[in-house]
Design an enzyme around this catalytic site. Structure first.
Site, PDB file in Angstrom:
ATOM      1  N   TYR A   1      -4.392  -2.199  32.573  1.00 40.34           N
ATOM      2  CA  TYR A   1      -4.685  -2.186  31.139  1.00 40.34           C
ATOM      3  C   TYR A   1      -5.046  -0.786  30.691  1.00 40.34           C
ATOM      4  CZ  TYR A   1      -9.750  -1.847  31.901  1.00 40.34           C
ATOM      5  OH  TYR A   1     -11.000  -1.414  32.250  1.00 40.34           O
TER       6      TYR A   1
ATOM      7  N   ARG B   1      -1.784   7.526  32.722  1.00 39.38           N
ATOM      8  CA  ARG B   1      -2.647   6.754  33.633  1.00 39.38           C
ATOM      9  C   ARG B   1      -2.090   5.339  33.826  1.00 39.38           C
ATOM     10  NH1 ARG B   1      -8.875   6.573  32.053  1.00 39.38           N
ATOM     11  NH2 ARG B   1      -8.131   5.112  30.495  1.00 39.38           N
TER      12      ARG B   1
ATOM     13  N   ARG C   1       2.132 -21.172  42.375  1.00 40.60           N
ATOM     14  CA  ARG C   1       1.247 -20.051  42.726  1.00 40.60           C
ATOM     15  C   ARG C   1       1.583 -19.547  44.124  1.00 40.60           C
ATOM     16  NH1 ARG C   1      -3.499 -19.383  45.532  1.00 40.60           N
ATOM     17  NH2 ARG C   1      -4.992 -17.910  44.657  1.00 40.60           N
TER      18      ARG C   1
ATOM     19  N   HIS D   1       1.046 -15.742  46.555  1.00 39.05           N
ATOM     20  CA  HIS D   1       0.547 -14.368  46.571  1.00 39.05           C
ATOM     21  C   HIS D   1       1.665 -13.340  46.476  1.00 39.05           C
ATOM     22  CE1 HIS D   1      -3.076 -16.342  47.839  1.00 39.05           C
ATOM     23  NE2 HIS D   1      -3.732 -15.205  47.986  1.00 39.05           N
TER      24      HIS D   1
ATOM     25  N   LYS E   1      -6.577   1.637  36.989  1.00 36.22           N
ATOM     26  CA  LYS E   1      -7.233   0.852  35.930  1.00 36.22           C
ATOM     27  C   LYS E   1      -6.676  -0.575  35.927  1.00 36.22           C
ATOM     28  CE  LYS E   1      -8.762   1.619  31.137  1.00 36.22           C
ATOM     29  NZ  LYS E   1     -10.204   1.558  31.312  1.00 36.22           N
TER      30      LYS E   1
ATOM     31  N   GLU F   1     -19.742   6.271  39.117  1.00 38.04           N
ATOM     32  CA  GLU F   1     -19.541   6.205  37.661  1.00 38.04           C
ATOM     33  C   GLU F   1     -20.277   4.988  37.126  1.00 38.04           C
ATOM     34  OE1 GLU F   1     -15.402   5.407  36.709  1.00 38.04           O
ATOM     35  OE2 GLU F   1     -15.206   4.044  38.406  1.00 38.04           O
TER      36      GLU F   1
ATOM     37  N   LEU G   1     -12.690   6.161  38.122  1.00 38.58           N
ATOM     38  CA  LEU G   1     -11.550   6.184  37.217  1.00 38.58           C
ATOM     39  C   LEU G   1     -11.419   7.588  36.621  1.00 38.58           C
ATOM     40  CD1 LEU G   1      -9.513   4.101  35.862  1.00 38.58           C
ATOM     41  CD2 LEU G   1     -10.895   4.487  33.832  1.00 38.58           C
TER      42      LEU G   1
HETATM   43  N1  PLP Z   1     -14.870   4.413  34.285  1.00 37.45           N
HETATM   44  C1  PLP Z   1     -14.580   3.108  34.170  1.00 37.45           C
HETATM   45  C2  PLP Z   1     -14.862   2.196  35.326  1.00 37.45           C
HETATM   46  C3  PLP Z   1     -14.036   2.600  32.985  1.00 37.45           C
HETATM   47  O1  PLP Z   1     -13.741   1.298  32.883  1.00 37.45           O
HETATM   48  C4  PLP Z   1     -13.818   3.492  31.895  1.00 37.45           C
HETATM   49  C5  PLP Z   1     -13.256   3.015  30.636  1.00 37.45           C
HETATM   50  O2  PLP Z   1     -12.986   1.863  30.434  1.00 37.45           O
HETATM   51  C6  PLP Z   1     -14.150   4.837  32.051  1.00 37.45           C
HETATM   52  C7  PLP Z   1     -14.661   5.280  33.265  1.00 37.45           C
HETATM   53  C8  PLP Z   1     -13.928   5.815  30.932  1.00 37.45           C
HETATM   54  O3  PLP Z   1     -12.547   6.048  30.757  1.00 37.45           O
HETATM   55  P1  PLP Z   1     -11.963   6.574  29.384  1.00 37.45           P
HETATM   56  O4  PLP Z   1     -12.683   7.831  29.058  1.00 37.45           O
HETATM   57  O5  PLP Z   1     -10.522   6.830  29.687  1.00 37.45           O
HETATM   58  O6  PLP Z   1     -12.195   5.517  28.370  1.00 37.45           O
END
Ligand code: PLP
Length: 287
Positions: free
Chosen positions: A31, A50, A100, A102, A147, A179, A203
């Site tokens: 997403y 990304r 279903r 995998h 993501k 993070e 991320l």
């Molecule tokens: N880290 C995580 C785990 C996130 O889910 C997000 C945004 O959803 C971010 C960092 C920040 O990313 P961005 O600046 O691209 O929104």
């Protein structure tokens, strides 16, 4: 509200997702969350890059990435959001597996794509007075750089923050901060900006990338280096950053699981550097 669903613009109520969709069954999808400033999508190309990286990692064959910007603007128009800050949400899953199973479905299975947009207001009070956060163990998988919609540990950690009167949980893995549950983490020490380096465990946030670029442009030193929670109390300022949070100061960090020796770190107000970076980013977004 109109959404874009599998090739068509339809009313949200008419959007029907199969019980065999692999997004539902296995969280088998990726997403993106993109800000529309009222005039344009912010850093759309970075979000699309990304997304492409995620699709390639998951081996989902979705050829329509380059059409997403056009779809985004069409949704803004159809939903009368032109001129209003909004958030575009894009989700692509591997499509259906019925029954279903995998293993990946056959090559003729089409991915499911959903794009929607909602009007959005910043949490201005949080940006002004700051938020509280907790520290929590990072038990996510080892590809947090992708993501994916598989966000259960993030959900549990954020709820734990809420249950402890905080607005964000800051993950700690192998002795270092990674993070937040939905944000990247920055700190200030002696006039320098610190943030954990990119790795499989965080991320690569678009906001993080832009902040580093903007700070370097104004000769504000930035160090991408590991931050140990044991030294958090020696740092001057903290902030979380993301598409939706922009730069939000963190004024209290509670170590509710005794990861360190310091139970609570409190700053009486958002730091001057944090507020400066916040202004620089806001100006850049709204220029
Ligand atoms: N880290 C995580 C785990 C996130 O889910 C997000 C945004 O959803 C971010 C960092 C920040 O990313 P961005 O600046 O691209 O929104």
């Amino acid at each position: 509200m109109f959404v874009f669903f599998n090739g068509e613009f339809i009313e949200e109520e008419d959007c029907k997702i199969s019980p065999y969709d692999r997004g539902f069954l296995f969280a088998d999808g990726v997403y993106e969350v993109v800000k529309y400033t009222g005039k344009r999508f912010f850093e759309f190309d970075s979000h699309l890059m990304r997304l492409k990286t995620g699709l390639e990692f998951l081996k989902i064959n979705f050829p329509g990435v380059n059409k997403l910007s056009e779809i985004g603007y069409e949704l803004i128009k159809r939903n009368n959001l032109t001129g209003m800050q909004s958030i575009l949400y894009i989700q692509i899953t591997r499509g259906e597996s019925n029954p279903r199973e995998h293993l990946f479905p056959g090559k003729d299975t089409l991915p499911t794509i959903l794009v929607n947009v909602k009007g959005f207001s910043n949490k201005q009070i949080e940006k002004e007075i700051g938020i509280s956060a907790i520290l929590t163990e990072d038990f996510r998988w080892s590809k947090c750089c992708i993501k994916t919609v598989s966000l259960l540990p993030n959900v549990l950690a954020l709820q734990k923050a809420r249950d402890n009167n905080a607005s964000e949980a800051i993950f700690v893995r192998d002795g270092y901060i990674t993070e937040g549950t939905h944000t990247n983490f920055f700190a200030v020490k002696d006039g320098c900006l610190l943030t954990p380096p990119l790795s499989d465990f965080i991320l690569p946030g678009i906001t993080r990338k832009i902040i580093i670029k903007l700070c370097r442009e104004i000769n504000f030193p930035v160090f991408e280096e590991n931050i140990s929670p044991f030294y958090l109390h020696t740092l001057d300022e903290f902030m979380i950053v993301s598409t939706k949070a922009d730069v939000t100061p963190v004024v209290r960090i509670d170590d509710i699981n005794n990861i360190t020796q310091v139970r609570r770190i409190v700053k009486t107000c958002p730091g001057a550097f944090t507020l400066k970076i916040q202004r620089v980013l806001d100006d850049y977004i709204n220029q």
